[in-house]
Design a protein around this motif. Sequence first.
Motif, short mmCIF file in Angstrom:
data_model
loop_
_atom_site.label_atom_id
_atom_site.label_comp_id
_atom_site.label_asym_id
_atom_site.label_seq_id
_atom_site.Cartn_x
_atom_site.Cartn_y
_atom_site.Cartn_z
N GLY A 142 9.94 10.64 7.65
CA GLY A 142 10.80 11.23 6.63
C GLY A 142 11.18 10.26 5.53
N ALA A 143 10.71 9.01 5.63
CA ALA A 143 10.99 7.99 4.61
C ALA A 143 9.68 7.25 4.29
N PRO A 144 9.41 6.98 3.00
CA PRO A 144 8.13 6.35 2.65
C PRO A 144 8.03 4.87 3.02
N ASP A 145 9.13 4.17 3.16
CA ASP A 145 9.12 2.73 3.45
C ASP A 145 8.13 1.99 2.56
N TRP A 146 8.39 2.06 1.26
CA TRP A 146 7.52 1.36 0.30
C TRP A 146 7.47 -0.14 0.58
N ASP A 147 8.59 -0.73 1.04
CA ASP A 147 8.57 -2.16 1.33
C ASP A 147 7.53 -2.48 2.41
N GLY A 148 7.51 -1.68 3.46
CA GLY A 148 6.52 -1.89 4.53
C GLY A 148 5.11 -1.62 4.05
N ALA A 149 4.94 -0.54 3.28
CA ALA A 149 3.61 -0.20 2.77
C ALA A 149 3.08 -1.30 1.85
N MET A 150 3.94 -1.84 1.03
CA MET A 150 3.52 -2.89 0.11
C MET A 150 3.46 -4.25 0.81
N GLY A 151 4.15 -4.40 1.92
CA GLY A 151 4.12 -5.65 2.66
C GLY A 151 2.76 -5.96 3.23
N ALA A 152 1.96 -4.94 3.45
CA ALA A 152 0.62 -5.16 3.98
C ALA A 152 -0.20 -5.99 3.00
N ARG B 237 -1.72 0.19 -4.67
CA ARG B 237 -3.11 0.60 -4.66
C ARG B 237 -3.21 1.85 -3.80
N PRO B 238 -4.33 2.55 -3.86
CA PRO B 238 -4.45 3.80 -3.09
C PRO B 238 -4.10 3.65 -1.61
N VAL B 239 -4.59 2.63 -0.94
CA VAL B 239 -4.33 2.49 0.49
C VAL B 239 -2.85 2.26 0.75
N GLU B 240 -2.17 1.56 -0.12
CA GLU B 240 -0.74 1.32 0.07
C GLU B 240 0.05 2.60 -0.13
N ALA B 241 -0.32 3.37 -1.13
CA ALA B 241 0.35 4.67 -1.34
C ALA B 241 0.09 5.59 -0.16
N ALA B 242 -1.12 5.53 0.40
CA ALA B 242 -1.43 6.34 1.58
C ALA B 242 -0.52 5.97 2.74
N HIS B 243 -0.28 4.68 2.92
CA HIS B 243 0.62 4.25 3.99
C HIS B 243 2.04 4.74 3.75
N ALA B 244 2.50 4.72 2.51
CA ALA B 244 3.83 5.25 2.20
C ALA B 244 3.89 6.75 2.50
N ILE B 245 2.82 7.47 2.17
CA ILE B 245 2.78 8.91 2.46
C ILE B 245 2.80 9.13 3.98
N LEU B 246 2.00 8.38 4.72
CA LEU B 246 1.97 8.53 6.17
C LEU B 246 3.32 8.18 6.78
N ASN B 247 3.98 7.15 6.24
CA ASN B 247 5.34 6.82 6.69
C ASN B 247 6.26 8.01 6.47
N PHE B 248 6.18 8.62 5.29
CA PHE B 248 7.02 9.77 4.97
C PHE B 248 6.73 10.92 5.93
N LEU B 249 5.47 11.20 6.16
CA LEU B 249 5.10 12.32 7.03
C LEU B 249 5.54 12.13 8.47
N THR B 250 5.60 10.89 8.94
CA THR B 250 5.95 10.64 10.34
C THR B 250 7.42 10.32 10.55
N ASP C 241 -2.09 5.74 -10.21
CA ASP C 241 -1.28 4.97 -11.15
C ASP C 241 0.15 5.44 -10.99
N MET C 242 0.92 4.73 -10.19
CA MET C 242 2.29 5.13 -9.90
C MET C 242 3.20 5.03 -11.12
N THR C 243 2.77 4.36 -12.16
CA THR C 243 3.61 4.26 -13.36
C THR C 243 3.44 5.45 -14.26
N ARG C 244 2.50 6.34 -13.96
CA ARG C 244 2.25 7.51 -14.81
C ARG C 244 2.43 8.80 -14.03
#
Length: 142
Positions: free
Chosen positions: A116-126, A101-114, A38-41
């Motif tokens: 240095g930026a989470p790219d939430w737009d790309g993660a949520m674009g899926a 959702r969990p998978v989208e947050a995971a993609h943002a985390i993987l973006n950050f790890l690879t 829950d990203m709002t909490r």
Amino acid sequence: MNHCQPYLSAAALGVEDWERNELIALASRLLNEDVALDMTRAASDCGSVGCVGGHMALAHGMSALGARRYVQDAAQADSALAPLFFPDLTVNKAHPGWRARPVEAAHAILNFLTTGAPDWDGAMGARAASRRRTRSNVMAPA
């Protein structure tokens, strides 16, 4: 699973080793949908922690109150993790990352790890691309 490649080092990411390790572990748990998100909490008054930073802090052994402070301090200190923890720092939380959702947050985390930026737009674009494909498949003539 504790694989560390092709991820950037903690120093390159601007985080501590434990933060990088917790992100790697959390991404795996989110991809498997083993944890609720829950990203709002970041932390509510009752102490529940449901965001990326909260999950990291709790897994590292912090109390709910400590996790809450950790997440809030990331934004106030303008840490490297702030963009990952707070998809949009505006008051209305309008960015779609807040509804990840969990998978989208995971993609943002993987973006950050690879990168240095989470790219939430790309993660949520899926999710948006998936909805468009589903709609076009439903509307396609048989």
